[in-house]
Design a protein around this motif. Structure first.
Motif, PDB file in Angstrom:
ATOM      1  N   SER A 138      18.968  67.111  64.695  1.00  0.00           N
ATOM      2  CA  SER A 138      17.728  67.173  63.906  1.00  0.00           C
ATOM      3  C   SER A 138      17.576  66.013  62.929  1.00  0.00           C
ATOM      4  O   SER A 138      16.512  65.425  62.808  1.00  0.00           O
ATOM      5  CB  SER A 138      17.668  68.469  63.119  1.00  0.00           C
ATOM      6  OG  SER A 138      17.948  69.567  63.924  1.00  0.00           O
ATOM      7  N   VAL A 139      18.642  65.710  62.183  1.00  0.00           N
ATOM      8  CA  VAL A 139      18.545  64.631  61.193  1.00  0.00           C
ATOM      9  C   VAL A 139      19.570  63.546  61.486  1.00  0.00           C
ATOM     10  O   VAL A 139      19.935  62.774  60.606  1.00  0.00           O
ATOM     11  CB  VAL A 139      18.732  65.157  59.746  1.00  0.00           C
ATOM     12  CG1 VAL A 139      17.510  65.905  59.291  1.00  0.00           C
ATOM     13  CG2 VAL A 139      19.968  66.003  59.604  1.00  0.00           C
ATOM     14  N   LYS A 142      19.192  59.920  60.255  1.00  0.00           N
ATOM     15  CA  LYS A 142      19.369  59.694  58.814  1.00  0.00           C
ATOM     16  C   LYS A 142      20.807  59.923  58.371  1.00  0.00           C
ATOM     17  O   LYS A 142      21.194  59.550  57.280  1.00  0.00           O
ATOM     18  CB  LYS A 142      18.441  60.626  58.030  1.00  0.00           C
ATOM     19  CG  LYS A 142      16.979  60.268  58.200  1.00  0.00           C
ATOM     20  CD  LYS A 142      16.126  60.892  57.115  1.00  0.00           C
ATOM     21  CE  LYS A 142      15.871  62.362  57.354  1.00  0.00           C
ATOM     22  NZ  LYS A 142      14.929  62.928  56.373  1.00  0.00           N
ATOM     23  N   ALA A 218      13.878  63.519  62.837  1.00  0.00           N
ATOM     24  CA  ALA A 218      14.483  63.460  61.507  1.00  0.00           C
ATOM     25  C   ALA A 218      13.426  63.305  60.421  1.00  0.00           C
ATOM     26  O   ALA A 218      13.602  63.754  59.300  1.00  0.00           O
ATOM     27  CB  ALA A 218      15.486  62.308  61.436  1.00  0.00           C
TER      28      ALA A 218
ATOM     29  N   PHE B  74      21.305  73.564  52.493  1.00  0.00           N
ATOM     30  CA  PHE B  74      20.960  72.437  53.367  1.00  0.00           C
ATOM     31  C   PHE B  74      19.719  72.773  54.206  1.00  0.00           C
ATOM     32  O   PHE B  74      18.795  71.968  54.316  1.00  0.00           O
ATOM     33  CB  PHE B  74      22.158  72.126  54.272  1.00  0.00           C
ATOM     34  CG  PHE B  74      22.059  70.804  54.979  1.00  0.00           C
ATOM     35  CD1 PHE B  74      22.511  69.645  54.370  1.00  0.00           C
ATOM     36  CD2 PHE B  74      21.515  70.714  56.254  1.00  0.00           C
ATOM     37  CE1 PHE B  74      22.426  68.417  55.020  1.00  0.00           C
ATOM     38  CE2 PHE B  74      21.423  69.497  56.910  1.00  0.00           C
ATOM     39  CZ  PHE B  74      21.884  68.344  56.292  1.00  0.00           C
ATOM     40  N   GLU B  78      15.826  71.058  54.308  1.00  0.00           N
ATOM     41  CA  GLU B  78      15.116  70.639  55.522  1.00  0.00           C
ATOM     42  C   GLU B  78      13.793  71.395  55.680  1.00  0.00           C
ATOM     43  O   GLU B  78      12.811  70.842  56.163  1.00  0.00           O
ATOM     44  CB  GLU B  78      16.004  70.832  56.760  1.00  0.00           C
ATOM     45  CG  GLU B  78      16.972  69.678  56.998  1.00  0.00           C
ATOM     46  CD  GLU B  78      16.290  68.309  57.017  1.00  0.00           C
ATOM     47  OE1 GLU B  78      15.290  68.139  57.732  1.00  0.00           O
ATOM     48  OE2 GLU B  78      16.745  67.404  56.301  1.00  0.00           O
ATOM     49  N   ARG B  82      10.148  69.614  56.057  1.00  0.00           N
ATOM     50  CA  ARG B  82       9.373  69.780  57.293  1.00  0.00           C
ATOM     51  C   ARG B  82       8.159  70.680  57.127  1.00  0.00           C
ATOM     52  O   ARG B  82       7.069  70.331  57.583  1.00  0.00           O
ATOM     53  CB  ARG B  82      10.282  70.381  58.384  1.00  0.00           C
ATOM     54  CG  ARG B  82      11.282  69.395  58.892  1.00  0.00           C
ATOM     55  CD  ARG B  82      12.451  70.072  59.597  1.00  0.00           C
ATOM     56  NE  ARG B  82      13.534  69.107  59.723  1.00  0.00           N
ATOM     57  CZ  ARG B  82      13.620  68.224  60.720  1.00  0.00           C
ATOM     58  NH1 ARG B  82      12.754  68.232  61.689  1.00  0.00           N
ATOM     59  NH2 ARG B  82      14.610  67.351  60.740  1.00  0.00           N
ATOM     60  N   ASN B 264      15.259  56.676  51.674  1.00  0.00           N
ATOM     61  CA  ASN B 264      16.667  57.079  51.749  1.00  0.00           C
ATOM     62  C   ASN B 264      17.649  55.954  51.440  1.00  0.00           C
ATOM     63  O   ASN B 264      18.852  56.158  51.495  1.00  0.00           O
ATOM     64  CB  ASN B 264      16.965  57.632  53.144  1.00  0.00           C
ATOM     65  CG  ASN B 264      16.255  58.947  53.372  1.00  0.00           C
ATOM     66  OD1 ASN B 264      16.362  59.864  52.552  1.00  0.00           O
ATOM     67  ND2 ASN B 264      15.493  59.036  54.435  1.00  0.00           N
ATOM     68  N   ALA B 269      24.012  58.081  53.665  1.00  0.00           N
ATOM     69  CA  ALA B 269      23.715  58.725  54.947  1.00  0.00           C
ATOM     70  C   ALA B 269      24.502  60.021  55.124  1.00  0.00           C
ATOM     71  O   ALA B 269      23.996  60.989  55.682  1.00  0.00           O
ATOM     72  CB  ALA B 269      24.018  57.761  56.093  1.00  0.00           C
ATOM     73  N   TYR B 272      23.174  63.622  54.728  1.00  0.00           N
ATOM     74  CA  TYR B 272      22.369  64.333  55.724  1.00  0.00           C
ATOM     75  C   TYR B 272      23.262  65.081  56.710  1.00  0.00           C
ATOM     76  O   TYR B 272      22.800  65.591  57.728  1.00  0.00           O
ATOM     77  CB  TYR B 272      21.415  63.378  56.447  1.00  0.00           C
ATOM     78  CG  TYR B 272      20.149  63.131  55.658  1.00  0.00           C
ATOM     79  CD1 TYR B 272      19.170  64.123  55.578  1.00  0.00           C
ATOM     80  CD2 TYR B 272      19.933  61.945  54.975  1.00  0.00           C
ATOM     81  CE1 TYR B 272      18.013  63.931  54.847  1.00  0.00           C
ATOM     82  CE2 TYR B 272      18.779  61.735  54.236  1.00  0.00           C
ATOM     83  CZ  TYR B 272      17.817  62.734  54.184  1.00  0.00           C
ATOM     84  OH  TYR B 272      16.673  62.539  53.457  1.00  0.00           O
TER      85      TYR B 272
END
Lengths: 258, 420
Positions: A138-139, A142, A218, B74, B78, B82, B264, B269, B272
């Motif tokens: 999904s991500v 990133k 993402a 987490f 998300e 979204r 970002n 990184a 994520y």
């Protein structure tokens, strides 16, 4: 105004010293991503091809737990029609329940369902993959230092190991992987999927398509972000200019330069 | 405050103001005499207020959708990215807003260092500022933990473990902080609570910071005391309001660029990747704004002394008004201090860079030298400089360097020199 220039210099200096570019020394493969830049957006056909690669190749091991089938028809994404998305969803058997008798049952997928996971849980995924967990996608873009370029390179980075490097069973050599050893076999090969729009399914083309799809997965609002950003910044610049002249006018009453 | 004699014109206004002098306060704030020679480095106070309000407003909105639970944090982030309307925008403003806040606060602090704004009679303003800065670091650190990614989890583990360096009670304190035997759900929920609380503490301290500022009034680039109100000052409104507004807009353009085009780049990184207590990331690095202190921490071989050095590096700033022995405020008239000032700026930037690099070999050596120099600057160079430095002649008023000395001013100067 000279001082403002200095502010920008200090600012640039700080940005240049951010730690992010430090870790990797390997040069990644580069390509012209449609989603980069101020006006970057996705190519619908490419996202649809990318979804095909994901679902026919990657999805047998990699989950995508934050995406639902409805996302496939939403604006800014692959933009399948709602009917197409319904057909896609219905092609998956989803476990639902419990029903009135306390039994779990399966039914065809609906738009509101999340993408079907290939494994029941992390342990099952590990057991089926020689102890390595295929990460959720999904991500993923990133979550990796090099982002799209890195995974794009990785997909094309499979090579025979150099002399002197021995690999265990189920371990493969990839020149872009950290430590060069990867437990995923090269997933793409010439013609592994058949594109309905006639695009040639070369490894490079499939990599590019699927990475674009992953980028959208993402950042599903990337297009909206770029569009709004352009408007916001233009608006701010115009307002800044107007305020600048107002300021000059107001300060002209005192004999001090602003 | 110079405006006790303000009376509202309307009867109702007068009635209200006699009971709660809000109108007097508003009048004080608009009329507040401000030195007219303030440069753009002085606009960061207003910019910081904007940053704080932005963080509070976006933070409140995020808190409506965020779930402070180790299994759901987490996912809920998300969900915000979204499915919440413009959730991505709010979260990116909040996340980049933290970096912008620190960018502005560092400029604000280094402006004070250059122009000697921390010196008498402004010590209290300065010390409140240092407390605000400490609270900002605490808030930022705990905020970074909330998404419950890998850097969140391991950053929290590393930082909370620092307390274990305290002799005898250290281990107990760490367990108490965690609410268990490792960073886990109880840690997350209390960090969320504190992350929600601290901005309001900061807001209160900002009010005190501004109140304390309004007693002596602003310092200025020339660094001299000025008569208020006089030819040297302008009323806060509209002069400073529009100038601050202009600078704020410039700042917002940079801010917007980060939010919309590289949201970002200032994060890591690894954050994520959902937190996993069984997998340690290859390099655990804090956010960029904490790197100089991280470098100081790691450059001392002993854990306890490292923690002491890191804390001292911040707390030493609170003693600055007394460590700097020079009577002259502005670096403009202190040729030697000016050079040491820029060396310090370079030193801190080098420390920041070393904080991002692995602590080994040449990196570690440079970090050690830079750490030593940092303390040398405050503990030796500044106190000695005040006695040794030959400063340049300071003008008597802000208008003087522009208009040239009038006969009045020459007389005033003679009087001044007689006094000395």
């Amino acid at each position: 105004m000279k001082n403002l220039f200095k502010i920008f210099l200090v600012f640039l200096f700080i940005i240049n010293f951010t730690p992010l570019k430090s870790a990797e020394k390997v040069e990644y493969l580069k390509t012209d991503w449609s989603f980069k830049g101020l006006f970057g957006k996705f190519d619908r056909a490419q996202l649809q091809r990318g979804y095909q690669v994901y679902t026919e190749v990657c999805a047998s091991c990699h989950s995508m737990k934050y995406l639902s089938y409805r996302n496939l028809s939403e604006k800014g994404g692959p933009e399948f029609s709602e009917d197409e998305a319904k057909v896609i969803a219905a092609s998956f058997e989803i476990t639902d329940g419990p029903n009135a008798d306390g039994e779990m049952f399966t039914r065809p997928g609906k738009l509101s369902d999340k993408f079907k996971k290939p494994y029941e849980n992390v342990e099952a995924a590990k057991a089926a993959n020689g102890g390595a967990y295929p990460p959720d996608m999904s991500v993923l873009i990133k979550a990796r230092g090099g982002g799209a370029d890195y995974i794009y390179s990785l997909l094309q980075g499979y090579e025979d190991p150099p002399m002197g490097v021995t690999l265990d069973d189920g371990v493969y050599y990839n020149k872009y992987m950290y430590g060069n050893k990867i437990k995923m076999a090269a997933p793409l090969s010439e013609g592994i999927v058949e594109y309905s729009d006639g695009t040639e399914a070369s490894v490079q083309q499939m990599s590019k398509d699927v990475i674009t799809f992953l980028m959208w997965a993402a950042e599903p609002h990337l297009e909206a972000r770029h569009q709004m950003g352009f408007k916001a910044i233009v608006y701010l610049i115009i307002l800044t200019v107007l305020v600048y002249f107002s300021m000059k006018k107001i300060w002209s009453r005192v004999e001090t330069e602003v | 405050m110079s405006d006790h004699d303000y009376t509202p014109k309307s009867k109702v206004g007068k009635w209200f103001n006699d009971r709660l002098p809000l109108l007097s306060l508003a009048n004080h704030l608009t009329d507040y005499p401000t030195p007219k020679n303030l440069n753009y480095w002085w606009t960061f106070g207003g910019i910081l207020t904007f940053c704080l309000i932005t963080q509070i407003v976006t933070g409140l909105t995020l808190a409506m959708h965020y779930i402070a639970h180790a299994d759901m944090a987490f996912d809920s982030v998300e969900h915000i990215m979204r499915d919440v309307n413009y959730g991505w925008l709010i979260r990116y403003i909040h996340a980049n807003g933290a970096s912008m806040f620190f960018l502005a606060v560092y400029i604000h602090i280094f402006r004070s260092l250059f122009y000697g704004s921390y010196k008498a009679p402004r010590e209290i303003i300065w010390i409140i500022g240092i407390i605000i800065y400490l609270l900002m670091m605490a808030a930022a650190f705990m905020g970074y933990v909330l998404p419950w990614g890998q850097m969140s989890f391991w950053g929290a583990t590393v930082i909370t473990n620092l307390f274990s360096a305290i002799p005898l009670v250290g281990e107990g304190i760490v367990t108490w902080l965690w609410g268990g035997y490792s960073v886990d759900n109880p840690t997350l929920t209390r960090f969320f609570t504190l992350h929600y609380l601290i901005p309001f503490l900061i807001l209160g301290l900002v009010v005190l910071h501004i109140w304390a500022l309004h007693v002596p009034g602003n310092n200025n680039p020339v660094g001299i005391d000025i008569k208020k109100p006089s030819k040297d000052t302008v009323p806060f409104h509209p002069y400073i309001v529009i100038k601050d507004g202009f600078a704020l807009l410039m700042f917002m353009i940079v801010f917007a660029f980060f939010v919309f085009y590289t949201p970002n780049i200032l994060g890591h990184a690894d954050n994520y990747i959902e937190a996993d207590p069984l997998v340690t990331p290859a390099h655990i690095v804090p956010e960029w704004y904490l790197l100089p202190f991280y470098a100081i921490l790691r450059s001392v071989p002993d854990k306890l002394l490292g923690v002491v050095a890191m804390l001292s590096a911040i707390l030493i700033l609170a003693a600055l008004p007394w460590l700097d022995t020079s009577k002259i405020r502005s670096a403009v008239f202190r040729p030697l201090y000016k050079q040491f000032y820029w060396i310090l700026v370079a030193d801190v930037l080098i420390l920041g860079y070393m904080g991002a690099m692995p602590a080994e070999g040449l990196y570690l050596l440079i970090a050690r030298v830079a750490t030593a120099y940092y303390f040398l600057h405050f503990l030796v160079i500044l106190p000695v400089l005040g006695f040794k430095e030959k400063t340049l002649p300071v003008p008597l008023s802000i208008t003087e360097p522009v208009l040239g000395g009038s006969s009045n001013m020459a007389a005033a100067r003679n009087k001044e020199s007689l006094k000395n």
